[in-house]
Design an enzyme around this catalytic site. Structure first.
Site, PDB file in Angstrom:
ATOM      1  N   ARG A  29      31.901  42.682  44.884  1.00  0.00           N
ATOM      2  CA  ARG A  29      33.058  42.078  45.566  1.00  0.00           C
ATOM      3  C   ARG A  29      33.314  42.730  46.927  1.00  0.00           C
ATOM      4  O   ARG A  29      34.467  42.872  47.339  1.00  0.00           O
ATOM      5  CB  ARG A  29      34.327  42.177  44.703  1.00  0.00           C
ATOM      6  N   ARG A  33      39.453  40.813  49.422  1.00  0.00           N
ATOM      7  CA  ARG A  33      40.822  40.965  49.945  1.00  0.00           C
ATOM      8  C   ARG A  33      41.201  42.365  50.410  1.00  0.00           C
ATOM      9  O   ARG A  33      42.260  42.540  50.992  1.00  0.00           O
ATOM     10  CB  ARG A  33      41.821  40.479  48.893  1.00  0.00           C
ATOM     11  N   ARG A  42      40.123  33.973  55.444  1.00  0.00           N
ATOM     12  CA  ARG A  42      40.636  33.255  54.278  1.00  0.00           C
ATOM     13  C   ARG A  42      41.848  32.408  54.657  1.00  0.00           C
ATOM     14  O   ARG A  42      42.009  31.294  54.169  1.00  0.00           O
ATOM     15  CB  ARG A  42      40.995  34.309  53.220  1.00  0.00           C
ATOM     16  N   ASP A  79      31.210  31.866  44.171  1.00  0.00           N
ATOM     17  CA  ASP A  79      31.853  32.280  42.927  1.00  0.00           C
ATOM     18  C   ASP A  79      31.017  31.781  41.760  1.00  0.00           C
ATOM     19  O   ASP A  79      30.308  30.779  41.878  1.00  0.00           O
ATOM     20  CB  ASP A  79      33.277  31.728  42.825  1.00  0.00           C
ATOM     21  N   TYR A 154      35.602  30.673  30.810  1.00  0.00           N
ATOM     22  CA  TYR A 154      36.568  30.001  31.703  1.00  0.00           C
ATOM     23  C   TYR A 154      36.606  28.504  31.447  1.00  0.00           C
ATOM     24  O   TYR A 154      37.656  27.871  31.524  1.00  0.00           O
ATOM     25  CB  TYR A 154      36.211  30.276  33.178  1.00  0.00           C
TER      26      TYR A 154
HETATM   27  O1  CP3 Z   1      30.748  40.306  45.454  1.00  0.00           O
HETATM   28  C1  CP3 Z   1      30.977  39.582  46.442  1.00  0.00           C
HETATM   29  O2  CP3 Z   1      31.443  40.008  47.529  1.00  0.00           O
HETATM   30  C2  CP3 Z   1      30.507  38.138  46.384  1.00  0.00           C
HETATM   31  C3  CP3 Z   1      31.438  37.176  45.978  1.00  0.00           C
HETATM   32  C4  CP3 Z   1      31.903  37.028  44.539  1.00  0.00           C
HETATM   33  C5  CP3 Z   1      33.167  36.484  44.250  1.00  0.00           C
HETATM   34  N1  CP3 Z   1      33.260  36.295  42.909  1.00  0.00           N
HETATM   35  C6  CP3 Z   1      34.189  36.172  45.252  1.00  0.00           C
HETATM   36  C7  CP3 Z   1      35.586  36.047  44.823  1.00  0.00           C
HETATM   37  C8  CP3 Z   1      31.250  37.221  43.322  1.00  0.00           C
HETATM   38  C9  CP3 Z   1      29.883  37.832  43.051  1.00  0.00           C
HETATM   39  C10 CP3 Z   1      32.121  36.746  42.296  1.00  0.00           C
HETATM   40  C11 CP3 Z   1      31.770  36.732  40.864  1.00  0.00           C
HETATM   41  C12 CP3 Z   1      32.785  36.365  39.880  1.00  0.00           C
HETATM   42  N2  CP3 Z   1      33.762  35.423  39.971  1.00  0.00           N
HETATM   43  C13 CP3 Z   1      32.834  36.925  38.583  1.00  0.00           C
HETATM   44  C14 CP3 Z   1      31.864  37.935  38.020  1.00  0.00           C
HETATM   45  C15 CP3 Z   1      32.105  39.296  38.532  1.00  0.00           C
HETATM   46  C16 CP3 Z   1      33.423  39.892  38.145  1.00  0.00           C
HETATM   47  O3  CP3 Z   1      34.183  40.202  39.048  1.00  0.00           O
HETATM   48  O4  CP3 Z   1      33.658  40.044  36.938  1.00  0.00           O
HETATM   49  C17 CP3 Z   1      33.917  36.330  37.916  1.00  0.00           C
HETATM   50  C18 CP3 Z   1      34.381  36.625  36.494  1.00  0.00           C
HETATM   51  C19 CP3 Z   1      34.487  35.367  38.798  1.00  0.00           C
HETATM   52  C20 CP3 Z   1      35.614  34.439  38.526  1.00  0.00           C
HETATM   53  C21 CP3 Z   1      36.754  34.703  39.425  1.00  0.00           C
HETATM   54  N3  CP3 Z   1      36.757  34.445  40.785  1.00  0.00           N
HETATM   55  C22 CP3 Z   1      38.018  35.219  39.072  1.00  0.00           C
HETATM   56  C23 CP3 Z   1      38.427  35.645  37.670  1.00  0.00           C
HETATM   57  C24 CP3 Z   1      38.773  35.277  40.246  1.00  0.00           C
HETATM   58  C25 CP3 Z   1      40.220  35.661  40.339  1.00  0.00           C
HETATM   59  C26 CP3 Z   1      40.413  37.127  40.275  1.00  0.00           C
HETATM   60  C27 CP3 Z   1      40.458  37.687  41.640  1.00  0.00           C
HETATM   61  O5  CP3 Z   1      39.800  38.702  41.888  1.00  0.00           O
HETATM   62  O6  CP3 Z   1      41.212  37.103  42.437  1.00  0.00           O
HETATM   63  C28 CP3 Z   1      37.970  34.831  41.311  1.00  0.00           C
HETATM   64  C29 CP3 Z   1      38.331  34.749  42.742  1.00  0.00           C
HETATM   65  C30 CP3 Z   1      37.437  35.405  43.737  1.00  0.00           C
HETATM   66  N4  CP3 Z   1      36.078  35.369  43.735  1.00  0.00           N
HETATM   67  C31 CP3 Z   1      37.865  36.126  44.876  1.00  0.00           C
HETATM   68  C32 CP3 Z   1      36.715  36.528  45.566  1.00  0.00           C
HETATM   69  C33 CP3 Z   1      36.626  37.274  46.871  1.00  0.00           C
HETATM   70  C34 CP3 Z   1      39.305  36.340  45.322  1.00  0.00           C
HETATM   71  C35 CP3 Z   1      39.776  35.024  45.838  1.00  0.00           C
HETATM   72  C36 CP3 Z   1      40.703  35.100  46.987  1.00  0.00           C
HETATM   73  O7  CP3 Z   1      40.296  35.366  48.123  1.00  0.00           O
HETATM   74  O8  CP3 Z   1      41.879  34.790  46.742  1.00  0.00           O
END
Ligand code: CP3
Length: 349
Positions: A29, A33, A42, A79, A154
């Site tokens: 990640r 943020r 964003r 994502d 999910y």
């Molecule tokens: O690693 C990176 O920089 C690449 C981007 C990436 C994102 N999500 C961007 C993201 C990757 C590799 C993921 C994977 C992901 N997404 C997983 C597996 C890894 C982990 O963290 O367990 C999962 C379970 C998700 C599903 C997901 N996406 C959730 C549960 C959420 C909400 C929780 C949160 O952190 O806000 C997201 C949103 C998300 N995916 C964000 C980002 C940068 C935040 C969104 C925002 O900008 O508001």
């Protein structure tokens, strides 16, 4: 380190099983943020999904942490839930809540046919192409997908849950439908990764963030078999592309995960003891595993955590990473300090 032409970058050398000192580093990640420039992009994008599907913006946010910190690997900005979205399941990201989907019913699963799957994901492939063209040879590009089990949690609950109870129950109450869903996700995820590789991804990572909640029987069925299916399908076409498996929270089941699934590299969460990590490293590269909270805390907590990993795993094939994603509260200065500590060569002393 001098990198001559034709010589692989440090990250790819570790993927191939070499020990590189100091180890290459990136953080899960890393585009997100905690970075002011991410928040700015964003805001312009309006929604998180627009960031994922707009190649200009997706390239921009992927490169932000590379420019700022010089990580050894960059990870495609997208994502894991774009895969079920491309299978016609609706998906929304709600501020403060996270992903929201319409929970899938058992009788809906046979109806999923995957029509238009790659058309929907075409902007993601375009992002990968542009990224590979923009990144230097010294920075590896990681493509990724969610593991079928984690994606299914999910799809079934329609949101994130603390213990994935809805999906665990569904797997037990509707075994045939659930296995069908896992295989469908595995086949489409394999195709999705294959297209990312065709577009320029050097490595792929399979995120099984919720593997840790499964009992022994379900672990085999839900966390091993579908991931093995993805790996087998990729091997046929892309034999040389390393695959990282990240079955977060798997504890003792990390011990034969590499053998059972066929992944090349094990991504370790922060609960994996370093003694166990060292044993796993005897069989191949490992990636991890600093507690993201040490990065929030900084200071002694950060120094001690980094040193412990370097001392125990630094003499074998290691990619330094967190044990899960960096959280929004993380100070940017602590990430700079992390990189300094990892690259100090003297283990930060
Ligand atoms: O690693 C990176 O920089 C690449 C981007 C990436 C994102 N999500 C961007 C993201 C990757 C590799 C993921 C994977 C992901 N997404 C997983 C597996 C890894 C982990 O963290 O367990 C999962 C379970 C998700 C599903 C997901 N996406 C959730 C549960 C959420 C909400 C929780 C949160 O952190 O806000 C997201 C949103 C998300 N995916 C964000 C980002 C940068 C935040 C969104 C925002 O900008 O508001």
């Amino acid at each position: 380190m001098a990198i001559g032409s034709g010589v692989k970058n440090p990250f790819m050398r570790v993927m191939a099983g070499e020990t590189v000192s100091p180890p290459p580093v990136w953080i899960m990640r890393q585009a997100g943020r905690y970075l002011p420039e991410y928040l700015e992009t964003r805001k312009k994008a309006g929604s998180f999904l627009d960031l994922c599907f707009n190649p200009d913006r997706a390239v921009e946010v992927t490169l932000q942490p590379i420019r700022r910190f010089g990580f050894d690997a960059s990870i495609l900005f997208s994502d894991i839930l774009v895969v079920p979205q491309a299978l016609s399941r609706n998906l929304d990201f709600v501020e403060g809540t996270g992903p929201v989907m319409t929970p899938i019913r058992a009788d809906e699963i046979t109806g999923i046919d995957g029509a238009g799957f790659h058309d929907h994901l075409a902007p993601v492939y375009e992002t990968v192409r542009r990224l590979r063209a923009e990144l230097s040879d010294n920075t590896a590009l990681i493509g990724f997908c969610g593991a079928p089990w984690t994606v299914a949690t999910y799809m079934i609950a329609g949101r994130g849950t603390p213990d994935q109870a809805p999906a665990r129950l569904f797997a037990l109450e509707h075994p045939a439908a659930f296995d069908r869903l896992l295989m469908l996700l595995a086949d489409h995820s394999a195709q999705y990764l294959s297209r990312q590789i065709d577009a320029g991804a050097d490595v792929v990572q399979i995120f099984d963030s919720w593997a840790g909640v499964l009992d022994e029987g379900l672990f085999e069925r839900c966390a091993i078999l579908p991931v093995k299916r993805i790996v087998d399908q990729l091997r046929g076409k892309h034999g040389n592309v390393p695959i990282i498996g990240f079955p977060k929270g798997s504890g003792s089941r990390f011990d034969n995960y590499r053998q059972k699934t066929g992944v090349d590299v094990l991504g370790l969460d922060w609960t994996v003891p370093l003694d166990q990590a060292a044993r796993l490293q005897a069989d191949g590269p490992v990636q991890g595993n600093l507690d993201p909270m040490r990065l929030v805390a900084g200071g002694e907590a950060l120094v001690t955590g980094v040193r412990a990993i370097l001392d125990r795993l630094g003499n074998g094939p290691l990619v330094f990473n967190l044990g899960h994603g960096v959280v929004p509260e993380t100070p940017v200065s602590h990430v700079e300090e992390l990189i300094r500590l990892v690259r100090a060569g003297d283990h930060g002393r």
